[in-house]
Design a protein around this motif. Sequence first.
Motif, PDB file in Angstrom:
ATOM      1  N   SER A 253       0.818  -1.207   0.000  1.00  0.00           N
ATOM      2  CA  SER A 253       0.000   0.000   0.000  1.00  0.00           C
ATOM      3  C   SER A 253       0.856   1.263   0.000  1.00  0.00           C
ATOM      4  CB  SER A 253      -0.920   0.013   1.225  1.00  0.00           C
ATOM      5  OG  SER A 253      -1.833  -1.046   1.188  1.00  0.00           O
ATOM      6  N   GLU A 254       0.275   2.298  -0.562  1.00  0.00           N
ATOM      7  CA  GLU A 254       0.894   3.619  -0.591  1.00  0.00           C
ATOM      8  C   GLU A 254       0.149   4.514   0.391  1.00  0.00           C
ATOM      9  OE1 GLU A 254       1.613   7.240  -3.834  1.00  0.00           O
ATOM     10  OE2 GLU A 254       0.747   5.316  -4.458  1.00  0.00           O
ATOM     11  N   PHE A 255       0.901   5.293   1.164  1.00  0.00           N
ATOM     12  CA  PHE A 255       0.297   6.119   2.209  1.00  0.00           C
ATOM     13  C   PHE A 255       0.624   7.594   1.998  1.00  0.00           C
ATOM     14  CE2 PHE A 255       0.712   1.952   4.095  1.00  0.00           C
ATOM     15  CZ  PHE A 255      -0.451   1.803   4.842  1.00  0.00           C
ATOM     16  N   VAL A 256      -0.378   8.430   2.227  1.00  0.00           N
ATOM     17  CA  VAL A 256      -0.170   9.867   2.404  1.00  0.00           C
ATOM     18  C   VAL A 256      -0.675  10.210   3.796  1.00  0.00           C
ATOM     19  CG1 VAL A 256      -0.909  12.180   1.748  1.00  0.00           C
ATOM     20  CG2 VAL A 256      -0.285  10.536  -0.011  1.00  0.00           C
ATOM     21  N   VAL A 257       0.172  10.818   4.593  1.00  0.00           N
ATOM     22  CA  VAL A 257      -0.214  11.268   5.925  1.00  0.00           C
ATOM     23  C   VAL A 257      -0.380  12.779   5.870  1.00  0.00           C
ATOM     24  CG1 VAL A 257       0.410  11.403   8.353  1.00  0.00           C
ATOM     25  CG2 VAL A 257       1.019   9.367   7.019  1.00  0.00           C
ATOM     26  N   ILE A 258      -1.576  13.243   6.218  1.00  0.00           N
ATOM     27  CA  ILE A 258      -1.865  14.674   6.218  1.00  0.00           C
ATOM     28  C   ILE A 258      -1.847  15.162   7.658  1.00  0.00           C
ATOM     29  CG2 ILE A 258      -3.496  16.471   5.566  1.00  0.00           C
ATOM     30  CD1 ILE A 258      -4.685  14.485   3.560  1.00  0.00           C
ATOM     31  N   THR A 259      -0.995  16.108   7.912  1.00  0.00           N
ATOM     32  CA  THR A 259      -0.916  16.676   9.249  1.00  0.00           C
ATOM     33  C   THR A 259      -0.684  18.178   9.114  1.00  0.00           C
ATOM     34  OG1 THR A 259       0.177  16.480  11.414  1.00  0.00           O
ATOM     35  CG2 THR A 259       1.564  16.223   9.456  1.00  0.00           C
ATOM     36  N   GLY A 260      -0.424  18.856  10.216  1.00  0.00           N
ATOM     37  CA  GLY A 260      -0.197  20.293  10.162  1.00  0.00           C
ATOM     38  C   GLY A 260      -1.051  21.038  11.160  1.00  0.00           C
ATOM     39  N   LEU A 261      -1.112  22.341  10.994  1.00  0.00           N
ATOM     40  CA  LEU A 261      -1.783  23.190  11.971  1.00  0.00           C
ATOM     41  C   LEU A 261      -3.297  23.025  11.904  1.00  0.00           C
ATOM     42  CD1 LEU A 261       0.237  26.514  11.569  1.00  0.00           C
ATOM     43  CD2 LEU A 261       0.651  24.614  13.123  1.00  0.00           C
TER      44      LEU A 261
ATOM     45  N   ALA B 141      -4.956   7.500   2.689  1.00  0.00           N
ATOM     46  CA  ALA B 141      -4.663   8.849   3.183  1.00  0.00           C
ATOM     47  C   ALA B 141      -5.125   8.938   4.631  1.00  0.00           C
ATOM     48  CB  ALA B 141      -5.359   9.903   2.331  1.00  0.00           C
ATOM     49  N   LEU B 142      -4.224   9.299   5.521  1.00  0.00           N
ATOM     50  CA  LEU B 142      -4.521   9.374   6.946  1.00  0.00           C
ATOM     51  C   LEU B 142      -4.376  10.811   7.422  1.00  0.00           C
ATOM     52  CD1 LEU B 142      -2.402   6.293   8.115  1.00  0.00           C
ATOM     53  CD2 LEU B 142      -4.806   6.326   7.426  1.00  0.00           C
ATOM     54  N   VAL B 143      -5.453  11.375   7.921  1.00  0.00           N
ATOM     55  CA  VAL B 143      -5.402  12.715   8.510  1.00  0.00           C
ATOM     56  C   VAL B 143      -5.135  12.531  10.000  1.00  0.00           C
ATOM     57  CG1 VAL B 143      -6.578  14.912   8.830  1.00  0.00           C
ATOM     58  CG2 VAL B 143      -7.085  13.506   6.817  1.00  0.00           C
ATOM     59  N   VAL B 144      -3.937  12.866  10.431  1.00  0.00           N
ATOM     60  CA  VAL B 144      -3.521  12.608  11.804  1.00  0.00           C
ATOM     61  C   VAL B 144      -3.933  13.769  12.699  1.00  0.00           C
ATOM     62  CG1 VAL B 144      -1.562  12.210  13.329  1.00  0.00           C
ATOM     63  CG2 VAL B 144      -1.632  11.140  11.082  1.00  0.00           C
ATOM     64  N   ARG B 145      -4.620  13.443  13.764  1.00  0.00           N
ATOM     65  CA  ARG B 145      -5.080  14.445  14.728  1.00  0.00           C
ATOM     66  C   ARG B 145      -3.882  15.064  15.436  1.00  0.00           C
ATOM     67  NH1 ARG B 145      -9.005  12.132  19.202  1.00  0.00           N
ATOM     68  NH2 ARG B 145     -10.196  11.609  17.305  1.00  0.00           N
ATOM     69  N   THR B 146      -3.945  16.374  15.645  1.00  0.00           N
ATOM     70  CA  THR B 146      -2.865  17.058  16.375  1.00  0.00           C
ATOM     71  C   THR B 146      -3.375  17.399  17.772  1.00  0.00           C
ATOM     72  OG1 THR B 146      -3.498  19.157  15.339  1.00  0.00           O
ATOM     73  CG2 THR B 146      -1.746  17.901  14.295  1.00  0.00           C
ATOM     74  N   GLY B 147      -3.670  18.665  18.042  1.00  0.00           N
ATOM     75  CA  GLY B 147      -4.155  19.025  19.375  1.00  0.00           C
ATOM     76  C   GLY B 147      -3.115  18.733  20.427  1.00  0.00           C
ATOM     77  N   THR B 148      -3.414  17.798  21.313  1.00  0.00           N
ATOM     78  CA  THR B 148      -2.484  17.446  22.397  1.00  0.00           C
ATOM     79  C   THR B 148      -1.640  16.224  22.049  1.00  0.00           C
ATOM     80  OG1 THR B 148      -4.215  16.098  23.433  1.00  0.00           O
ATOM     81  CG2 THR B 148      -4.029  18.400  24.141  1.00  0.00           C
TER      82      THR B 148
ATOM     83  N   GLU C  16       0.238  29.827  17.838  1.00  0.00           N
ATOM     84  CA  GLU C  16       1.693  29.894  17.844  1.00  0.00           C
ATOM     85  C   GLU C  16       2.307  28.743  18.640  1.00  0.00           C
ATOM     86  OE1 GLU C  16       3.810  31.857  16.159  1.00  0.00           O
ATOM     87  OE2 GLU C  16       1.989  32.442  15.096  1.00  0.00           O
ATOM     88  N   ARG C  17       1.634  28.349  19.706  1.00  0.00           N
ATOM     89  CA  ARG C  17       2.125  27.217  20.496  1.00  0.00           C
ATOM     90  C   ARG C  17       2.076  25.935  19.675  1.00  0.00           C
ATOM     91  NH1 ARG C  17       5.617  24.929  23.659  1.00  0.00           N
ATOM     92  NH2 ARG C  17       4.761  23.381  25.100  1.00  0.00           N
ATOM     93  N   GLU C  18       0.988  25.724  18.956  1.00  0.00           N
ATOM     94  CA  GLU C  18       0.888  24.526  18.119  1.00  0.00           C
ATOM     95  C   GLU C  18       1.941  24.553  17.010  1.00  0.00           C
ATOM     96  OE1 GLU C  18      -2.631  21.870  16.198  1.00  0.00           O
ATOM     97  OE2 GLU C  18      -2.591  23.975  15.588  1.00  0.00           O
ATOM     98  N   ARG C  19       2.177  25.727  16.440  1.00  0.00           N
ATOM     99  CA  ARG C  19       3.198  25.853  15.395  1.00  0.00           C
ATOM    100  C   ARG C  19       4.570  25.437  15.924  1.00  0.00           C
ATOM    101  NH1 ARG C  19       2.479  28.972  11.034  1.00  0.00           N
ATOM    102  NH2 ARG C  19       0.957  30.320  12.101  1.00  0.00           N
ATOM    103  N   GLU C  20       4.860  25.876  17.145  1.00  0.00           N
ATOM    104  CA  GLU C  20       6.137  25.530  17.773  1.00  0.00           C
ATOM    105  C   GLU C  20       6.237  24.029  18.042  1.00  0.00           C
ATOM    106  OE1 GLU C  20       8.425  26.373  22.039  1.00  0.00           O
ATOM    107  OE2 GLU C  20       6.722  27.618  21.437  1.00  0.00           O
ATOM    108  N   LEU C  21       5.162  23.443  18.556  1.00  0.00           N
ATOM    109  CA  LEU C  21       5.174  22.024  18.882  1.00  0.00           C
ATOM    110  C   LEU C  21       5.303  21.145  17.647  1.00  0.00           C
ATOM    111  CD1 LEU C  21       2.378  21.957  21.619  1.00  0.00           C
ATOM    112  CD2 LEU C  21       4.830  21.599  21.988  1.00  0.00           C
ATOM    113  N   LEU C  22       4.732  21.593  16.526  1.00  0.00           N
ATOM    114  CA  LEU C  22       4.735  20.787  15.311  1.00  0.00           C
ATOM    115  C   LEU C  22       5.942  21.051  14.414  1.00  0.00           C
ATOM    116  CD1 LEU C  22       0.960  20.834  14.289  1.00  0.00           C
ATOM    117  CD2 LEU C  22       2.264  18.896  15.157  1.00  0.00           C
ATOM    118  N   ALA C  23       6.850  21.919  14.824  1.00  0.00           N
ATOM    119  CA  ALA C  23       8.010  22.238  13.989  1.00  0.00           C
ATOM    120  C   ALA C  23       8.815  20.995  13.598  1.00  0.00           C
ATOM    121  CB  ALA C  23       8.903  23.263  14.691  1.00  0.00           C
ATOM    122  N   PRO C  24       9.064  20.035  14.517  1.00  0.00           N
ATOM    123  CA  PRO C  24       9.809  18.836  14.104  1.00  0.00           C
ATOM    124  C   PRO C  24       9.051  18.003  13.069  1.00  0.00           C
ATOM    125  CG  PRO C  24       9.846  19.082  16.496  1.00  0.00           C
ATOM    126  CD  PRO C  24       8.833  20.058  15.982  1.00  0.00           C
ATOM    127  N   VAL C  25       7.730  17.962  13.167  1.00  0.00           N
ATOM    128  CA  VAL C  25       6.928  17.225  12.183  1.00  0.00           C
ATOM    129  C   VAL C  25       7.013  17.915  10.824  1.00  0.00           C
ATOM    130  CG1 VAL C  25       4.623  16.367  11.615  1.00  0.00           C
ATOM    131  CG2 VAL C  25       5.385  16.426  14.004  1.00  0.00           C
TER     132      VAL C  25
END
Length: 289
Positions: free
Chosen positions: A2-10, A56-63, A124-133
């Motif tokens: 299978s081929e995967f696309v993972v969608i994440t972000g702010l 295609a997997l939309v990965v939940r962010t939040g906490t 801005e906090r979420e942006r900072e936390l997700l920078a490595p992703v």
Amino acid sequence: MSEFVVITGLSGAGRSLAADHLEDLGWFVIDNLPPELVPKVAELAQTPGSSIERVALVVRTGTYQDEILPVLTSLRATAGRVRILFLEASTDTLVRRYENTRRRHPLTGEAGEAGHEHLGAAIERERELLAPVKDASDVVLDTSDLNVHELRRRVVGLFADDPHESPMQVTVLSFGYKHGLPLDADLVFDCRFLPNPHWVDELRPQTGLDPDVRAYVMGQPAAREFLGHLEDLARQLLPAYVAEGKAYLTIAFGCTGGRHRSVVIAEEVARFLRRSGYSPGVVHRDVEK
């Protein structure tokens, strides 16, 4: 496999909309998936006999920020082709979107606490936390200036089936500086040194897609010399990017309004890339503005 696309972000950057467009392209989509469930879904999709080829997997962010990167690293190690699409937008844009929908940002407190300043801090906090992703992603797409139709065009250009698939997906983008820089571009070239067709009365209402404007721009010796240098640079850079494993490259060309010079140059560069064995997508971000 299978081929995967993972969608994440702010949060609020358009993850679910991007997933809808992938579903229209025939992908099997799971939205709002907690990161800890990604390995199980990947395992089921790759079970022998499974008919699911593109997921295609939309990965939940939040906490969940701390859980995302290890899960993605594991998926890359155990699955076939894995691409990560990271969506972002400016803080002002995200604030407007949340205020218009009256939704609560996942990093704010109770709904009654979420004033304008509190919301901006949460973004801005979420942006900072997700920078490595974001740093680990294959494609970073800024949706600040994209409407639903423009987002669809970008997603289709990136993930639609292409029987003549190039080793690297190249997007050639034109834009207007007065509408802002494209933040998701890898290479940006300024075309404002060329004479501006805007000041030619009969050319002003036309765009760089019209033959008269193209003839005017390409009639300038500086334009032809510029394209020659661009072609030499592309011959050097693009194979090196491919050798380094880069999957996506966005080359942007800007002029004042994004309607004339940058459009012509982008189209000419796209023609050269096709002759060189690539299949570039072409996006004229501001041509209708």
